[in-house]
Design a protein around this motif. Structure first.
Motif, short mmCIF file in Angstrom:
data_model
loop_
_atom_site.label_atom_id
_atom_site.label_comp_id
_atom_site.label_asym_id
_atom_site.label_seq_id
_atom_site.Cartn_x
_atom_site.Cartn_y
_atom_site.Cartn_z
N UNK A 58 0.84 -1.20 0.00
CA UNK A 58 0.00 0.00 0.00
C UNK A 58 0.87 1.25 0.00
N UNK A 59 0.31 2.36 -0.53
CA UNK A 59 0.97 3.66 -0.53
C UNK A 59 0.04 4.65 0.15
N UNK A 60 0.53 5.29 1.20
CA UNK A 60 -0.27 6.24 1.97
C UNK A 60 0.23 7.65 1.66
N UNK A 61 -0.69 8.58 1.41
CA UNK A 61 -0.34 9.96 1.08
C UNK A 61 -0.91 10.89 2.15
N UNK A 104 7.58 20.37 -1.36
CA UNK A 104 8.54 19.40 -0.82
C UNK A 104 7.81 18.09 -0.54
N UNK A 105 8.59 17.03 -0.40
CA UNK A 105 8.01 15.72 -0.09
C UNK A 105 9.03 14.88 0.68
N UNK A 106 8.52 13.96 1.47
CA UNK A 106 9.33 13.00 2.20
C UNK A 106 8.77 11.60 1.96
N UNK A 107 9.68 10.62 1.87
CA UNK A 107 9.29 9.23 1.63
C UNK A 107 9.68 8.42 2.85
N UNK A 108 8.71 7.74 3.45
CA UNK A 108 8.96 6.94 4.64
C UNK A 108 8.54 5.49 4.38
N UNK A 109 9.44 4.55 4.71
CA UNK A 109 9.12 3.12 4.61
C UNK A 109 8.57 2.65 5.94
N UNK A 110 7.33 2.20 5.92
CA UNK A 110 6.71 1.68 7.13
C UNK A 110 6.57 0.17 6.97
N UNK A 111 7.48 -0.54 7.63
CA UNK A 111 7.53 -1.99 7.48
C UNK A 111 6.32 -2.64 8.13
N UNK A 112 5.84 -3.73 7.55
CA UNK A 112 6.53 -4.51 6.51
C UNK A 112 6.17 -4.15 5.06
N UNK A 115 4.46 2.26 2.01
CA UNK A 115 5.27 3.44 1.72
C UNK A 115 4.39 4.66 2.01
N UNK A 116 4.87 5.54 2.87
CA UNK A 116 4.11 6.75 3.20
C UNK A 116 4.76 7.97 2.57
N UNK A 117 3.97 8.74 1.83
CA UNK A 117 4.44 9.96 1.19
C UNK A 117 3.90 11.16 1.97
#
Length: 247
Positions: A58-61, A104-112, A115-117
């Motif tokens: 999943x991708x969260x924005x 601006x934007x930041x990319x965070x990996x939320x395991x497992x 991906x959060x934008x």
């Protein structure tokens, strides 16, 4: 020579506190445990890097107000199922930076598997008439002086910029003045005249004018202007913060 002395010279025998130890040098199992452990870790990392076991599900924005989520997702180009370890955060940020409305934007990996934008949108503080081919309406400009969106009519509370030939310097000077003002006072500015960037004028609601002058000492000019506007007048001159005048 004693028996203990003779035994210490015999091959394959070492004396430890007088006791003979046979069998020569004994190797510790720790010497081969480290290479084996490193090999196991390497195999696991490679498996996670190439395997979809820990793939993006999943991708969260977050942070959106005006930019459509679909625009962000399509621009980011994150494919579901790709391994999380293959997510290229810098490449995603670079693609999102091409969207005019995104500051601006930041990319965070939320395991497992998420991906959060985190998106920071541009916020309009002024506008100019749209003058591009086939354009109508106005172009919104953010605090950094970046024009980022065309809308049919100006939103309430924004100042119009009147620029001369040196548009870039005019926008820069106008943004320095506007962003130095408190928010409630900025909302009263209806027009910024920057035909000559080093001789700036602000027009307030009701027709009062502020002669701002150059872009220097912006914070001090803004601090002086707030109490100065409590006095009756039509032109408030803060070009020299040490000698403000009202006429």
């Amino acid at each position: 020579m004693s028996a203990a002395g003779r035994s210490s010279n015999r091959p394959g025998v070492r004396s430890t506190r007088g006791r003979p130890v046979r069998g020569g040098i004994q190797r510790s199992p720790r010497r081969w445990l480290l290479p084996v452990a490193m090999s196991v870790v390497t195999v696991l990392v490679l498996a996670l890097y190439y395997s979809p076991i820990l793939g993006v599900r999943s991708v969260q924005v977050d942070g959106l107000a005006a930019v459509p989520e679909r625009t962000v997702l399509d621009t980011a180009g994150i494919e579901l199922g790709n391994p999380m370890l293959q997510v290229d955060s810098e490449a995603i940020r670079s693609r999102l930076g091409a969207v005019p409305e995104i500051a601006d934007s930041e990319v965070h990996l939320q395991w497992p598997s998420t991906v959060r934008l985190e998106i920071t949108e541009r916020v309009a503080v002024a506008y100019v008439p749209a003058d591009g081919p086939g354009e109508s309406g106005v172009r919104l400009i953010d605090a950094a002086g970046v024009p980022f969106r065309t809308v049919p009519r100006p939103p309430a509370g924004l100042a119009q910029l009147r620029l001369g030939d040196d548009r870039a310097d005019g926008v820069r000077t106008a943004m320095i003045a506007l962003t130095a003002l408190p928010a409630d006072l900025r909302a009263q500015v209806t027009e910024v005249r920057a035909e000559r960037p080093q001789n700036l004028f602000l027009v307030l609601a009701g027709g009062r004018q502020v002669h701002w002058g150059e872009s220097t000492a912006a914070d001090r000019k803004a601090a002086i202007l707030v109490p100065l506007l409590t006095r009756s007048g039509q032109v408030y001159d803060v070009t020299s913060p040490d000698l403000p005048t009202v006429a």
